[in-house]
Write an enzyme that holds these catalytic residues in place. Structure first.
Site, PDB file in Angstrom:
ATOM      1  CB  CYS A   1      45.112  51.646  50.838  1.00 36.66           C
ATOM      2  SG  CYS A   1      43.387  51.133  50.842  1.00 36.66           S
TER       3      CYS A   1
ATOM      4  CG  ASP B   1      46.488  47.823  50.576  1.00 36.56           C
ATOM      5  OD1 ASP B   1      45.529  48.616  50.555  1.00 36.56           O
ATOM      6  OD2 ASP B   1      46.538  46.808  49.849  1.00 36.56           O
ATOM      7  CB  SER B   2      42.851  46.553  52.830  1.00 39.13           C
ATOM      8  OG  SER B   2      43.084  46.172  51.488  1.00 39.13           O
TER       9      SER B   2
ATOM     10  CG  HIS C   1      44.613  44.570  45.817  1.00 39.53           C
ATOM     11  ND1 HIS C   1      44.522  45.525  46.798  1.00 39.53           N
ATOM     12  CD2 HIS C   1      44.557  43.366  46.448  1.00 39.53           C
ATOM     13  CE1 HIS C   1      44.404  44.927  47.981  1.00 39.53           C
ATOM     14  NE2 HIS C   1      44.426  43.612  47.792  1.00 39.53           N
TER      15      HIS C   1
ATOM     16  CD  GLU D   1      44.092  40.568  49.595  1.00 46.70           C
ATOM     17  OE1 GLU D   1      44.500  39.747  50.408  1.00 46.70           O
ATOM     18  OE2 GLU D   1      44.479  41.764  49.577  1.00 46.70           O
TER      19      GLU D   1
ATOM     20  CB  CYS E   1      42.576  49.397  43.333  1.00 46.28           C
ATOM     21  SG  CYS E   1      42.682  48.089  44.573  1.00 46.28           S
TER      22      CYS E   1
END
Ligand code: DGL
Length: 261
Positions: free
Chosen positions: A69, A6-7, A182, A148, A180
């Site tokens: 992702c 993932d990012s 996240h 994040e 997403c």
């Protein structure tokens, strides 16, 4: 080993789900933290990053790869269409299938990064599978930085979630895709703000189930995989913030290795 990328931190929700589904398979996680977030970047850039991440995991010896992702899954058709000899799973299709099974009214909401929502991938796959469904989408660009940053319980985060979900709430959706990786970290807040009658679709559990069932159907691949239950966490830029949020998601401390591009 199962390679997951993932990012940044979001793909750890997929690590958590894969670990639960497959407790013994070795895992390698790659978080491209130096170039995160992906969701605000162009399709070409995200595609290049996704292909580089896949290359890294292949070079490390991944037997299976999960693009954990949505932004990468929607930007890189190679991820979606199986260009590689090594099986690559993406997170969009399992979420679409789970949403179609969950909805009763056919009114489905999708939230994601600007890149994912802008790609129109969810609308097109949902409507291809069932032309009757009505899809309402909302980009939520502030949610990735909030996760994040570890702002999971802050009132500001709750206010932003409420504002993003309002247009979907008035459309009376009965199913909401967390488009997403996240977002499952904010599941409780999202659930509270969209209302308890709305089913939340978390692609992390859906993709973990897809990987498990693939391995059951492909014992040739499964048998040659290492199963020491070990995991490695590699990032392109290591920060204390990542470690803190990783601890919240995985409920344990992880040791981070750093690689430079
Ligand atoms: N977690 C990712 C996704 O599912 C990427 C978020 C980002 O880097 O913007 O889209």
């Amino acid at each position: 080993m199962i390679g997951i990328f993932d990012s940044g931190i979001g793909g750890l929700t997929v690590v958590r789900a894969v670990r639960k589904a497959l407790p013994d398979h070795d895992l390698l996680y790659y978080g491209d933290t130096a170039r995160s977030p992906y969701g605000a970047k162009s399709v070409d850039t995200i595609r290049d990053y996704a292909l580089e991440n896949i290359r890294f995991l292949l070079d490390e010896g991944a037997d299976i790869i999960v693009a954990a992702c949505n932004s990468a899954s929607s930007a890189a058709p190679e991820v979606m269409t199986g260009r590689y000899k090594t099986p690559v799973f993406e997170v969009v299709t399992p979420a679409v299938e789970a949403a179609l099974q969950a909805t009763r009214t056919g009114r489905i909401g999708v939230i994601g990064t600007r890149a994912t929502i802008g790609s129109g991938i969810y609308e097109s796959l949902l409507q291809k599978a069932d032309p009757e469904v009505r899809v309402h989408s909302a980009p939520c660009p502030l949610l990735v930085p909030l996760v994040e940053e570890g702002w999971l319980k802050k009132p500001e985060t709750t206010m932003i979630v409420k504002k993003y979900l309002h247009p979907l709430k008035v459309r009376r959706i009965d199913t909401l895709i967390l488009g997403c990786t996240h977002y499952p970290v904010l599941k409780e807040t999202i659930g509270r703000k969209i209302g308890k009658r709305v089913r939340l679709i978390d692609a992390s559990t859906a993709v973990a189930a897809a990987v498990k069932s693939f391995l059951k159907d492909h014992p040739d691949i499964d048998q040659k995989m290492r199963k020491d239950g070990s995991d490695r966490f590699v990032v392109s830029d290591s920060t204390p913030q990542f470690e803190n949020t990783a601890r919240v998601i995985l409920k344990r401390t992880v040791r981070l290795e750093t690689v430079r591009h």
